[in-house]
Design a protein around this motif. Structure first.
Motif, mmCIF file in Angstrom:
data_model
loop_
_atom_site.group_PDB
_atom_site.id
_atom_site.type_symbol
_atom_site.label_atom_id
_atom_site.label_comp_id
_atom_site.label_asym_id
_atom_site.label_seq_id
_atom_site.Cartn_x
_atom_site.Cartn_y
_atom_site.Cartn_z
ATOM 1 N N TRP A 103 0.802 -1.224 0.000
ATOM 2 C CA TRP A 103 0.000 0.000 0.000
ATOM 3 C C TRP A 103 0.830 1.267 0.000
ATOM 4 N N ARG A 104 2.129 1.105 -0.284
ATOM 5 C CA ARG A 104 2.926 2.273 -0.640
ATOM 6 C C ARG A 104 2.375 2.899 -1.916
ATOM 7 N N ILE A 105 1.580 2.128 -2.644
ATOM 8 C CA ILE A 105 0.965 2.629 -3.874
ATOM 9 C C ILE A 105 0.053 3.818 -3.585
ATOM 10 N N SER A 106 -0.572 3.814 -2.411
ATOM 11 C CA SER A 106 -1.423 4.916 -1.949
ATOM 12 C C SER A 106 -1.561 4.765 -0.440
ATOM 13 N N PRO A 107 -0.661 5.383 0.325
ATOM 14 C CA PRO A 107 -0.565 5.126 1.767
ATOM 15 C C PRO A 107 -1.860 5.296 2.553
ATOM 16 N N MET A 108 -2.756 6.143 2.094
ATOM 17 C CA MET A 108 -4.006 6.351 2.821
ATOM 18 C C MET A 108 -4.842 5.076 2.892
ATOM 19 N N PHE A 109 -4.635 4.182 1.932
ATOM 20 C CA PHE A 109 -5.442 2.961 1.860
ATOM 21 C C PHE A 109 -4.767 1.762 2.525
ATOM 22 N N LYS A 110 -3.758 2.020 3.318
ATOM 23 C CA LYS A 110 -3.077 0.918 3.996
ATOM 24 C C LYS A 110 -4.017 0.164 4.936
ATOM 25 N N GLY A 111 -5.100 0.800 5.347
ATOM 26 C CA GLY A 111 -6.111 0.140 6.173
ATOM 27 C C GLY A 111 -6.709 -1.072 5.485
ATOM 28 N N VAL A 112 -6.713 -1.066 4.141
ATOM 29 C CA VAL A 112 -7.185 -2.247 3.403
ATOM 30 C C VAL A 112 -6.297 -3.438 3.725
ATOM 31 N N GLY A 113 -4.978 -3.199 3.816
ATOM 32 C CA GLY A 113 -4.050 -4.269 4.182
ATOM 33 C C GLY A 113 -4.293 -4.781 5.581
ATOM 34 N N TYR A 114 -4.560 -3.855 6.519
ATOM 35 C CA TYR A 114 -4.878 -4.284 7.881
ATOM 36 C C TYR A 114 -6.195 -5.064 7.910
ATOM 37 N N GLY A 115 -7.145 -4.646 7.084
ATOM 38 C CA GLY A 115 -8.405 -5.384 6.987
ATOM 39 C C GLY A 115 -8.181 -6.801 6.493
ATOM 40 N N MET A 116 -7.289 -6.963 5.503
ATOM 41 C CA MET A 116 -6.945 -8.295 5.008
ATOM 42 C C MET A 116 -6.324 -9.148 6.122
ATOM 43 N N MET A 117 -5.477 -8.512 6.942
ATOM 44 C CA MET A 117 -4.864 -9.245 8.050
ATOM 45 C C MET A 117 -5.909 -9.704 9.061
ATOM 46 N N TYR A 487 -4.636 5.648 -7.638
ATOM 47 C CA TYR A 487 -3.292 5.551 -8.196
ATOM 48 C C TYR A 487 -3.316 5.853 -9.689
ATOM 49 N N GLY A 488 -4.328 5.330 -10.375
ATOM 50 C CA GLY A 488 -4.479 5.600 -11.804
ATOM 51 C C GLY A 488 -4.306 4.353 -12.647
ATOM 52 N N HIS A 489 -5.320 4.049 -13.460
ATOM 53 C CA HIS A 489 -5.292 2.822 -14.254
ATOM 54 C C HIS A 489 -4.175 2.845 -15.299
ATOM 55 N N LYS A 490 -3.900 4.015 -15.887
ATOM 56 C CA LYS A 490 -2.854 4.075 -16.912
ATOM 57 C C LYS A 490 -1.490 3.750 -16.319
ATOM 58 N N LYS A 491 -1.228 4.294 -15.131
ATOM 59 C CA LYS A 491 0.055 4.029 -14.478
ATOM 60 C C LYS A 491 0.177 2.548 -14.108
ATOM 61 N N TYR A 492 -0.931 1.973 -13.630
ATOM 62 C CA TYR A 492 -0.853 0.570 -13.228
ATOM 63 C C TYR A 492 -0.694 -0.343 -14.434
ATOM 64 N N PHE A 493 -1.379 -0.019 -15.525
ATOM 65 C CA PHE A 493 -1.220 -0.820 -16.740
ATOM 66 C C PHE A 493 0.230 -0.776 -17.229
ATOM 67 N N LYS A 494 0.877 0.392 -17.125
ATOM 68 C CA LYS A 494 2.289 0.504 -17.511
ATOM 69 C C LYS A 494 3.182 -0.291 -16.562
ATOM 70 N N LYS A 585 -0.968 10.122 -2.588
ATOM 71 C CA LYS A 585 0.135 9.990 -3.534
ATOM 72 C C LYS A 585 0.961 8.751 -3.241
ATOM 73 N N ALA A 586 1.440 8.111 -4.303
ATOM 74 C CA ALA A 586 2.296 6.941 -4.127
ATOM 75 C C ALA A 586 3.570 7.329 -3.395
ATOM 76 N N ASP A 587 3.951 6.499 -2.442
ATOM 77 C CA ASP A 587 5.183 6.714 -1.684
ATOM 78 C C ASP A 587 6.389 6.592 -2.613
ATOM 79 N N ILE A 588 7.475 7.299 -2.275
ATOM 80 C CA ILE A 588 8.680 7.240 -3.105
ATOM 81 C C ILE A 588 9.269 5.827 -3.126
ATOM 82 N N LYS A 589 8.952 5.024 -2.109
ATOM 83 C CA LYS A 589 9.472 3.656 -2.032
ATOM 84 C C LYS A 589 8.623 2.672 -2.846
ATOM 85 N N TRP A 590 7.492 3.131 -3.385
ATOM 86 C CA TRP A 590 6.639 2.246 -4.176
ATOM 87 C C TRP A 590 7.346 1.853 -5.470
#
Length: 650
Positions: A103-117, A487-494, A585-590
């Motif tokens: 979720w470095r892809i969009s740090p605000m949504f890291k809660g989704v990862g915690y939800g998965m856990m 994050y953006g579909h175009k960026k993810y497709f690339k 925004k995506a983290d620089i480490k993403w």
């Protein structure tokens, strides 16, 4: 193509390399990788193909109109299941991180990862209890006579009526079958007319194995034999994961393949039983009026998520140990089709036996099976008593259940462990990952103790119905929205194109952006509207227990807004909108974990330790190998053209 080029192409194919890519060692030495691609596929098949394929899918068919359930099931598979499966595999593989790190892809949504856990924790707790009951039946089958064969045991009631009589047990199977048709069936009809018929296997399950209490709040005593089997289950899981994916990757060669041998044996035996055709017809014949029930569609969606493992975090975790250029698109198709084909195959085995039971009891197929896990621990055990050398078949069957369960449990535990290790990320925690694995296993065992009490089955079914139901749908939908629109579909497709060498097929792009989120949103709405409280046979759950069920379901979902608010408050900015924008925004480490894969806009400097640093000698050696490959290797591109040293653009 020259001989050397042919050999190089062969090596590329074996390593799962993308066509047009130079052959690379591509190893993440700090975090680890799968030994080979077969280990990943077998582990993912073992993760997806679990106990649900045997007792959940056939049960949902039985409850939702037989073959009519197939229609919404395959609709959900094509438009939600497979696209989300591919999305999660590509997500984890690209970042080489578990369900939190991605979720470095969009740090605000890291809660989704915690939800998965949270979801994986709930499922891991009760899933191992089901495995431990299979262990209990496995050990109970080590006898000359299965203990649930007759009705002459201390735990049996006057309503007990078996399909095998003591006078017929020494005859041949044909004589037993004949006696059932002439005598036992008439007795069964009479019993059914007077009161509800209970089988010896059902009474063994309720009155001996579970010693079930009369209420979910009446815990009674801890069933020590089940508690002991639970300890055995956790010890086995821990030992298989003691070296992470390196050890579990070897175990799955057996755990993921042997169940198919047993299923095939039971299928051949099942279709030869009298009345099996009736059961299979019930399984395949659609009751179309049930398709209008939103609960059927909700069950189809839930089963897809439950069976394929979407939104659990396991797919992201398993894919994170892949090499960067592995063809996860191919893997997602193979694993998804294998999983769903297994579900349908297991349904034939189940319904052939249900048809056999219904024939001899002279009742409808819908009346011969219990609900939930009881299908595997009631209908199957009773059918096994009719087979020659029944203890042997029973041992094989419950051993198969154990292996099916363990394959899923391995990934559930590894998901939690990987998330913890990746999140802390220190050298010490990476070196001592075994300690983390042991700690999580001990906590899981302790949390599972209440499920070994006399009220345990009520809590198990409560967790099964609420912990992994609509919350999975919400998590998957938010994940799609975050990746495609935030994050953006175009960026993810690339990103996917950079990783695979080709962009995602247009069908998946459309599903990711529109179809999957829309379908599962409507399914969620209809499921909420047509919600009915859970019951177990004639027992109606009290309101306070249903409230606990909803709290369990919401606990995974509420992680998302809670963490989002926390992240916004910690983000830079003077206004709320600025903080919101910066937190998305995506983290620089993403991006890719290895520096050699961070090309294009990912080539920006990253803090030391966050990206895998390769030893100089190893890096120089691999560069020399790459130069040789660039000179000698000519590989056919995915579009049919010949590519020399093709490097995908960012």
């Amino acid at each position: 193509m020259s001989e050397s080029n042919s050999n190089a192409a062969c090596t590329a194919d074996q390593n799962g390399a993308v066509p047009g890519e130079p052959v690379k060692t591509d190893k993440n030495s700090r975090r680890g990788n799968w030994g080979n691609q077969i280990e990943f596929i077998l582990t993912s098949v073992g993760y997806a193909v679990g106990l649900g394929n045997v007792w959940r899918f056939p049960y949902l068919c039985y409850r939702n109109g037989g073959g009519a359930f197939m229609f919404p099931y395959f609709i959900m598979l094509v438009f939600c299941g497979i696209p989300l499966f591919f999305l999660e595999l590509s997500f984890g593989q690209f970042a080489s991180q578990g369900c939190l790190g991605v979720w470095r892809i969009s740090p605000m949504f890291k809660g989704v990862g915690y939800g998965m856990m949270v979801v994986s924790t709930y499922i891991g707790i009760y899933y191992n209890v089901v495995i431990c009951i299979a262990f209990y039946y496995f050990f109970s089958s080590m006898t000359n006579l299965l203990p649930w064969t007759y009705c002459n045991n201390p735990w049996n009631t006057p309503t007990c009526n078996g399909v095998v009589t003591p006078t017929g047990i020494n005859n041949t199977l044909a004589n037993v079958t004949r006696s059932l048709v002439t005598g036992a069936a008439e007795v069964a009809v009479e019993v059914v007319n007077k009161t509800k018929r209970t089988s010896p296997s059902e009474e063994y399950w309720k009155h001996y194995v579970l010693k079930i209490s009369d209420d979910i709040g009446n815990f009674g005593e801890v069933r020590l034999p089940i508690l002991g089997c639970l300890a055995v289950s956790w010890v086995v899981v821990f030992l298989c994961l003691i070296r992470g994916v390196k050890s579990s990757g070897k175990v799955v060669y057996f755990t993921a393949t042997f169940p198919y041998v047993v299923l095939t044996i039971l299928f051949i035996r099942g279709i030869t039983l009298e009345g099996a055709v009736t059961g299979i017809k019930y399984y395949l014949t659609p009751q179309w009026h049930k398709i209008l029930d939103a609960k059927v569609w909700g069950d189809a969606a839930s089963q897809i998520f439950y069976s394929l493992g979407c939104a659990w975090g396991g797919l992201i975790t398993m894919a994170s140990y892949n090499k960067f250029h592995n063809n996860c698109y191919r893997d997602s198709i193979i694993i998804s089709i294998t999983n769903c084909a297994t579900s349908v195959y297991a349904g034939f085995v189940i319904f052939s036996i249900l048809g056999f039971m219904a024939h001899h009891l002279n009742v409808d197929v819908s009346e011969v099976a219990d609900h939930g896990p009881g299908l595997a621990f009631v209908a199957y055990p009773e059918a096994l008593t009719l087979l020659p050398i029944s203890p042997l078949w029973s041992l094989l069957f419950f051993f198969m259940l154990i292996l099916l369960g363990l394959g899923t449990q391995f990934c559930l535990l590894e998901t939690l462990v990987t998330a913890i290790v990746d999140e802390i990320g220190t050298d010490w925690i990476i070196r001592n990952k075994t300690v983390v694995t042991g700690g999580v296993a001990i906590v899981g065992f302790l949390l599972g103790v209440p499920l070994t009490t006399q009220a345990g089955i009520y809590w198990l079914l409560l967790m099964d119905n609420y912990a992994a139901s609509f919350s999975l749908v919400i998590i998957s939908c938010i994940m799609c929205i975050c990746i495609m629109y935030v994050y953006g579909h175009k960026k993810y497709f690339k990103d996917v194109e950079m990783m695979l060498g080709f962009p995602p097929p247009i069908f998946f792009r459309v599903c990711w952006r529109f179809v999957s989120p829309i379908i599962i949103s409507f399914i969620l709405i209809f499921t909420v509207i047509q919600y009915k409280p859970i019951t177990y046979n004639d027992y109606v759950y009290p309101g306070w227990s249903l409230a606990i069920g909803f709290l369990m379901a919401m606990s995974s979902v509420t992680c998302i807004p809670i963490y989002a608010l926390y992240k916004i408050s910690k983000s830079e900015g003077t206004t709320f909108l600025e903080r919101l924008k910066n937190s998305c925004k995506a983290d620089i480490k993403w991006g890719p974990a290895l520096s050699e894969h961070r090309i294009g806009h990912y080539a920006a400097p990253v803090s030391e330790g966050e990206v895998e640093v390769r030893p100089l000698k190893e890096e120089l050696k691999e560069k020399e190998d790459e130069k040789r490959d660039e000179i000698s290797l000519t590989i056919q591109g995915s579009n049919g053209s010949t590519a020399h040293n093709t490097t995908p653009s960012a």
